[in-house]
Design a protein around this motif. Structure first.
Motif, PDB file in Angstrom:
ATOM      1  N   THR A  37       0.842  -1.190   0.000  1.00 31.47           N
ATOM      2  CA  THR A  37       0.000   0.000   0.000  1.00 31.47           C
ATOM      3  C   THR A  37       0.877   1.241   0.000  1.00 31.47           C
ATOM      4  O   THR A  37       2.106   1.145   0.040  1.00 31.47           O
ATOM      5  N   GLY A  38       0.222   2.391  -0.002  1.00 33.31           N
ATOM      6  CA  GLY A  38       0.971   3.636   0.063  1.00 33.31           C
ATOM      7  C   GLY A  38       1.720   3.825   1.365  1.00 33.31           C
ATOM      8  O   GLY A  38       2.631   4.655   1.461  1.00 33.31           O
ATOM      9  N   GLU A  39       1.350   3.057   2.395  1.00 33.49           N
ATOM     10  CA  GLU A  39       2.020   3.143   3.695  1.00 33.49           C
ATOM     11  C   GLU A  39       2.955   1.970   3.948  1.00 33.49           C
ATOM     12  O   GLU A  39       3.556   1.870   5.015  1.00 33.49           O
ATOM     13  N   GLY A  40       3.066   1.058   2.978  1.00 31.76           N
ATOM     14  CA  GLY A  40       3.916  -0.116   3.160  1.00 31.76           C
ATOM     15  C   GLY A  40       3.126  -1.397   2.981  1.00 31.76           C
ATOM     16  O   GLY A  40       1.921  -1.381   2.722  1.00 31.76           O
ATOM     17  N   PRO A  41       3.779  -2.553   3.128  1.00 34.01           N
ATOM     18  CA  PRO A  41       3.091  -3.828   2.906  1.00 34.01           C
ATOM     19  C   PRO A  41       2.179  -4.214   4.070  1.00 34.01           C
ATOM     20  O   PRO A  41       2.455  -3.906   5.227  1.00 34.01           O
ATOM     21  N   ILE A  42       1.084  -4.892   3.744  1.00 31.68           N
ATOM     22  CA  ILE A  42       0.246  -5.510   4.766  1.00 31.68           C
ATOM     23  C   ILE A  42       0.988  -6.728   5.310  1.00 31.68           C
ATOM     24  O   ILE A  42       1.766  -7.378   4.606  1.00 31.68           O
ATOM     25  N   ALA A  43       0.763  -7.034   6.579  1.00 29.02           N
ATOM     26  CA  ALA A  43       1.444  -8.175   7.204  1.00 29.02           C
ATOM     27  C   ALA A  43       0.453  -8.985   8.024  1.00 29.02           C
ATOM     28  O   ALA A  43      -0.631  -8.516   8.367  1.00 29.02           O
ATOM     29  N   GLU A 119      -4.091   2.739  -2.280  1.00 25.94           N
ATOM     30  CA  GLU A 119      -3.757   4.087  -1.782  1.00 25.94           C
ATOM     31  C   GLU A 119      -4.490   4.403  -0.479  1.00 25.94           C
ATOM     32  O   GLU A 119      -4.089   5.328   0.245  1.00 25.94           O
ATOM     33  N   HIS A 120      -5.557   3.675  -0.155  1.00 23.56           N
ATOM     34  CA  HIS A 120      -6.308   3.923   1.083  1.00 23.56           C
ATOM     35  C   HIS A 120      -6.506   2.609   1.840  1.00 23.56           C
ATOM     36  O   HIS A 120      -7.625   2.084   1.909  1.00 23.56           O
ATOM     37  N   PRO A 121      -5.438   2.046   2.411  1.00 24.67           N
ATOM     38  CA  PRO A 121      -5.544   0.701   3.001  1.00 24.67           C
ATOM     39  C   PRO A 121      -6.509   0.588   4.169  1.00 24.67           C
ATOM     40  O   PRO A 121      -7.294  -0.353   4.247  1.00 24.67           O
ATOM     41  N   VAL A 122      -6.485   1.563   5.082  1.00 25.36           N
ATOM     42  CA  VAL A 122      -7.363   1.443   6.249  1.00 25.36           C
ATOM     43  C   VAL A 122      -8.821   1.637   5.844  1.00 25.36           C
ATOM     44  O   VAL A 122      -9.729   1.047   6.447  1.00 25.36           O
ATOM     45  N   LYS A 123      -9.055   2.412   4.808  1.00 20.30           N
ATOM     46  CA  LYS A 123     -10.410   2.584   4.307  1.00 20.30           C
ATOM     47  C   LYS A 123     -10.936   1.263   3.749  1.00 20.30           C
ATOM     48  O   LYS A 123     -12.106   0.905   3.931  1.00 20.30           O
TER      49      LYS A 123
END
Length: 341
Positions: A37-43, A119-123
């Motif tokens: 994502t725009g903030e880094g990879p999901i883990a 670009e909006h992972p938490v969304k």
């Protein structure tokens, strides 16, 4: 990637993590997934008790929604640090092993959704949680014509605020029964809406609705609407809802507020044909000479405030003190959204 492939990927990572030595009480065994994502990879992660976690990267300034802290699922903001990196996550944890299979499917849904809009992972995470929650919701009574118009007017103002600040939905207090529809605590906005109005004649509810906050300001927004046919132009009610959701940074909070106002998004088909044209949107600064009746004015006049459940109509037709120009409206919106930071 298909749903079974996402499920298999998540399971493989958790199995590998479980094979590693147990970590300390406040540490996680973490494995990054190929969803960047725009903030880094999901883990994904496993804690010292063996609970499974999905870690969605967020900006350190992002507020993670509260309220999901039950016996099965828990969501919280969590910073993680190793020798090389420091990253903040929205940490979704499953605290019951007997729900592990369902949690895997939930995580696979999140990965698929976020992968489509990284670009909006938490969304994306919130969208999936709300979609799953909707499985257990029951249909409620439909909104009436006046309720639809009133909510449409509030959404027009909310969308204006969100275009300045995607987090401005936290100023929307009307669905929770606050005396003003929007409030920072210092400044407030009250929205009055009518369909095919004959003049500006809003109905005021209570002696405190036109009372500004202490040492603050109050603006009244008059919205005049025209009901349109499905093919007659204007803006669809559901269209405005979806536009508002796109502009906000936390769909779940806005959906919760809409639900409190009587609109449940899974019932959107009920309202697909509801359309309004905006004939007028006029803002007024509620000054001392503004027409109205308030508890403060009665006290100032030496009259005891012993009357309850007061409702009355004011006439804002013609030249009204405190009428705000479009440029001044922009400044009001900018000031109020800045106060909310």
């Amino acid at each position: 990637m298909s749903e079974p492939a996402w499920n298999k990927l998540v399971e493989e990572h958790w199995t590998a993590l479980e094979a590693r030595p147990t970590t300390g009480e406040h540490r996680l065994r973490v494995s990054h997934l190929p969803v960047v994502t725009g903030e880094g990879p999901i883990a994904v992660a496993v804690d010292h008790e063996g609970h499974h976690h999905l870690l969605v990267p967020v900006n350190s300034r992002t507020k993670v929604r509260s309220g999901l802290d039950g016996p099965v699922l828990r969501l919280r903001k969590r910073p993680l640090e190793d020798e090389e990196t420091y990253q903040t996550y929205a940490d979704l944890a499953c605290l019951r092993d007997d729900f592990a299979d369902l949690f895997t499917k939930l995580c696979a849904d999140v990965l698929s959704t976020v992968g489509a809009a990284p670009e909006h992972p938490v969304k994306g995470l919130y969208r999936v949680l709300d979609r799953w929650k909707a499985l257990f919701q029951t249909q409620g009574p439909a909104l009436g014509p006046e309720q639809l118009a009133g909510l449409f007017g509030e959404l027009l103002v909310l969308d204006r605020l969100l275009q300045r600040d995607p987090g401005a939905h936290r100023l929307w207090r009307g669905p929770k029964g606050h005396r003003h529809d929007f409030s920072t605590g210092l400044d407030a906005i009250e929205v009055k809406t009518a369909v095919d109005p004959s003049g500006r004649k809003p109905r005021i509810h209570g002696l405190d609705q036109l009372e500004p906050p202490p040492d603050g300001s109050l603006h009244l927004v008059w919205v005049g609407l025209h009901r349109m046919t499905a093919s007659g132009g204007g803006t669809g009610f559901v269209e405005l809802v979806e536009r508002t959701l796109r502009h906000c940074d936390d769909e779940s909070t806005v959906l919760g507020l809409l639900s409190e106002a009587g609109y449940r998004h899974f019932e959107a088909d009920r309202y697909r044909d509801v359309r309004f044209g905006v004939g007028e949107e006029t803002w007024f600064r509620v000054l001392p000479e503004f027409p109205g009746l308030t508890g403060g004015a009665l006290v100032a006049a030496g009259l005891p405030v012993s009357v309850l459940d007061v409702e009355y109509t004011i006439d804002l037709t013609g030249d009204v003190p405190g009428t705000v120009t479009p440029d001044e409206v922009s400044r009001v919106v900018e000031r109020i959204t800045q106060e909310s930071d």
